[in-house]
Write an enzyme that holds these catalytic residues in place. Structure first.
Site, mmCIF file in Angstrom:
data_model
loop_
_atom_site.group_PDB
_atom_site.id
_atom_site.type_symbol
_atom_site.label_atom_id
_atom_site.label_comp_id
_atom_site.label_asym_id
_atom_site.label_seq_id
_atom_site.Cartn_x
_atom_site.Cartn_y
_atom_site.Cartn_z
ATOM 1 N N SER A 47 0.840 -1.200 0.000
ATOM 2 C CA SER A 47 0.000 0.000 0.000
ATOM 3 C C SER A 47 0.874 1.249 0.000
ATOM 4 C CB SER A 47 -0.917 0.004 1.226
ATOM 5 O OG SER A 47 -0.179 -0.267 2.400
ATOM 6 N N ASP A 85 5.510 -7.095 2.785
ATOM 7 C CA ASP A 85 4.667 -7.488 1.660
ATOM 8 C C ASP A 85 5.545 -7.849 0.470
ATOM 9 O OD1 ASP A 85 1.982 -7.836 1.281
ATOM 10 O OD2 ASP A 85 1.510 -5.702 1.125
ATOM 11 N N LYS A 114 4.325 -11.509 3.274
ATOM 12 C CA LYS A 114 2.903 -11.691 2.956
ATOM 13 C C LYS A 114 2.732 -11.755 1.442
ATOM 14 C CE LYS A 114 -0.298 -8.304 3.360
ATOM 15 N NZ LYS A 114 -0.758 -8.216 1.959
ATOM 16 N N GLU A 116 -0.347 -12.396 -1.805
ATOM 17 C CA GLU A 116 -1.772 -12.367 -2.131
ATOM 18 C C GLU A 116 -2.147 -13.542 -3.026
ATOM 19 O OE1 GLU A 116 -2.987 -8.610 -3.771
ATOM 20 O OE2 GLU A 116 -2.064 -7.457 -2.148
ATOM 21 N N GLU A 183 -9.338 -9.588 3.261
ATOM 22 C CA GLU A 183 -9.625 -8.180 2.927
ATOM 23 C C GLU A 183 -10.962 -8.022 2.215
ATOM 24 O OE1 GLU A 183 -6.431 -6.023 1.014
ATOM 25 O OE2 GLU A 183 -7.727 -4.274 0.654
HETATM 26 O O1 KIV Z 1 -0.437 -3.413 1.611
HETATM 27 C C1 KIV Z 1 -1.224 -3.357 2.554
HETATM 28 O O2 KIV Z 1 -1.323 -2.363 3.277
HETATM 29 C C2 KIV Z 1 -2.070 -4.521 2.804
HETATM 30 C C3 KIV Z 1 -3.137 -4.377 3.838
HETATM 31 C C4 KIV Z 1 -4.278 -3.675 3.238
HETATM 32 C C5 KIV Z 1 -3.504 -5.673 4.428
HETATM 33 O O3 KIV Z 1 -1.910 -5.511 2.180
#
Ligand code: KIV
Length: 286
Positions: A47, A85, A114, A116, A183
Site C-alpha cells: 500500500s 509485503d 505476505k 496475495e 480483505e
Molecule cells: O499493503 C497493505 O497495506 C495490505 C493491507 C491492506 C492488508 O496488504
C-alpha cells in the site's frame, strides 16, 4: 529482544483468544510510534505505492521499494512482528523467484512475508515455508489482482465466491502459512474462515469475528483525506499538519521564527575579536 513477537506467537494468541492488532508502517518514526503504542504486528505493505509514493495502485511497487521501507522500519528495532509485503510479480513467476525474493526480505530484517492469492500460489507458499520463511496469506480482495477481479470489489457476497475465499484460506493453512489476511469480504465468510482455521485471521474490511484486525496507518491517523469506508480514523493528522505548517510559515514570514533559544550566539569576547579582524579587512563593510 526477549519479548520480540514472532510468527508462532500469533498462533498462540489465537489459541488464547487474544485479539491481534496490526497496522502498516513504512518509516522509522512510524515504526517507533506503532511499537510504543503496543501494536502486535507491523506490515510494510505494498500500500506504500499509494500512500507513500502516490501511485494509482500497488502494481508499480518493486522489491527495491519494499526493501527501502523495510530497512527503515527494521532500524526502529520494533518488538512487533515485522511482515514485509511481497510486491506484484516478485513471487508469482516461479518457486525459485519466490524463495529468493522472500529470502532477501528476511535477510533485510523482516520476520515474515505476505503474499496475495489462493490456489494459484500454493506451490510458491509451500516452497517458501520449506525454505524456512514464515508466510502470511492474503485472501478475499487481492489488490494486486484488481484488474482480473474487475476492480476493488467486496468478496463473498455470493455463496460460490464465499466458498472460493474459504477454500483459499484453508489451502494456505494446509501448505504452512502461519496466518491469513482477509480483505474486503463479507463478515459471515471471514467468521467461517476464522472458525475453521487453526492459524489466525487478520481482517481489513471483513467484520469483527476475526482473530485480529489490520489497517493502513494513514487511515488510522487521518493522514489520508479519502479513507475507505471500513477504516476508522482515530486522529486528524492531515489537518493537524496543515495547521502546524501554516503557523510555521506565518512565523517565518513575520520574523517570529527563530527566536531566542532557537539559535546560537558567539561569546562577547569572540565577537569583539571578530569585529577587530573585520575592521582590518578594507573591503568588508561592518
Ligand atoms: O499493503 C497493505 O497495506 C495490505 C493491507 C491492506 C492488508 O496488504
Amino acid at each position: 529482544m526477549s519479548d520480540k513477537i514472532l510468527p508462532h506467537h500469533f498462533i498462540k494468541m489465537k489459541k488464547k483468544g487474544k485479539k491481534i492488532v496490526m497496522v502498516t508502517a513504512y518509516t522509522y518514526y512510524q515504526a517507533k510510534v506503532v511499537d510504543e503504542a503496543g501494536v502486535d504486528g507491523i506490515l510494510v505493505g505494498d500500500s506504500l505505492g499509494m500512500v507513500v509514493l502516490g501511485y494509482p495502485s500497488t502494481l508499480p511497487v518493486t522489491m527495491d521499494d519494499i526493501m527501502h521501507h523495510l530497512r527503515a522500519v527494521v532500524n526502529a528495532t520494533p518488538r512487533a512482528l515485522v511482515v514485509a509485503d511481497m510486491p506484484f510479480l516478485s513471487y508469482e513467476v516461479s518457486r525459485e523467484e519466490a524463495v529468493r525474493n522472500a529470502g532477501k526480505l528476511l535477510k533485510a530484517g523482516a520476520d515474515a512475508v505476505k503474499v496475495e492469492g489462493g490456489e494459484e500460489i500454493l506451490d510458491k507458499v509451500e516452497a517458501m515455508v520449506k525454505a524456512g520463511i514464515p508466510v502470511m496469506g492474503h485472501v478475499g480482495l487481492n489488490p494486486q489482482r484488481y484488474l482480473v477481479l474487475g476492480g476493488y470489489k467486496l468478496r463473498g457476497k455470493k455463496a460460490e465466491d464465499a466458498m472460493e475465499v474459504i477454500e483459499a484460506a484453508k489451502a494456505l493453512e494446509d501448505v504452512g502459512a502461519f496466518s491469513v489476511v482477509i480483505e474486503n469480504t463479507v463478515a459471515e465468510v471471514a467468521a467461517q474462515v476464522t472458525k475453521e482455521l487453526r492459524i489466525p485471521t487478520i481482517c481489513i474490511g471483513a467484520g469483527p469475528d476475526c482473530d485480529g484486525q489490520i489497517l493502513v496507518i494513514h487511515d488510522v491517523l487521518g493522514l489520508n483525506p479519502t479513507p475507505p469506508p471500513f477504516a476508522r480514523k482515530y486522529a486528524d493528522l492531515y489537518n493537524v499538519m496543515i495547521d502546524a505548517l501554516r503557523r510555521y510559515a506565518e512565523d517565518v514570514r513575520k520574523g517570529a521564527f527563530p527566536a531566542e533559544g532557537e539559535y546560537w550566539s558567539m561569546s562577547k569576547e569572540e565577537l569583539s575579536k571578530l569585529r577587530e579582524k573585520l575592521t582590518m579587512r578594507k573591503d568588508v563593510k561592518e
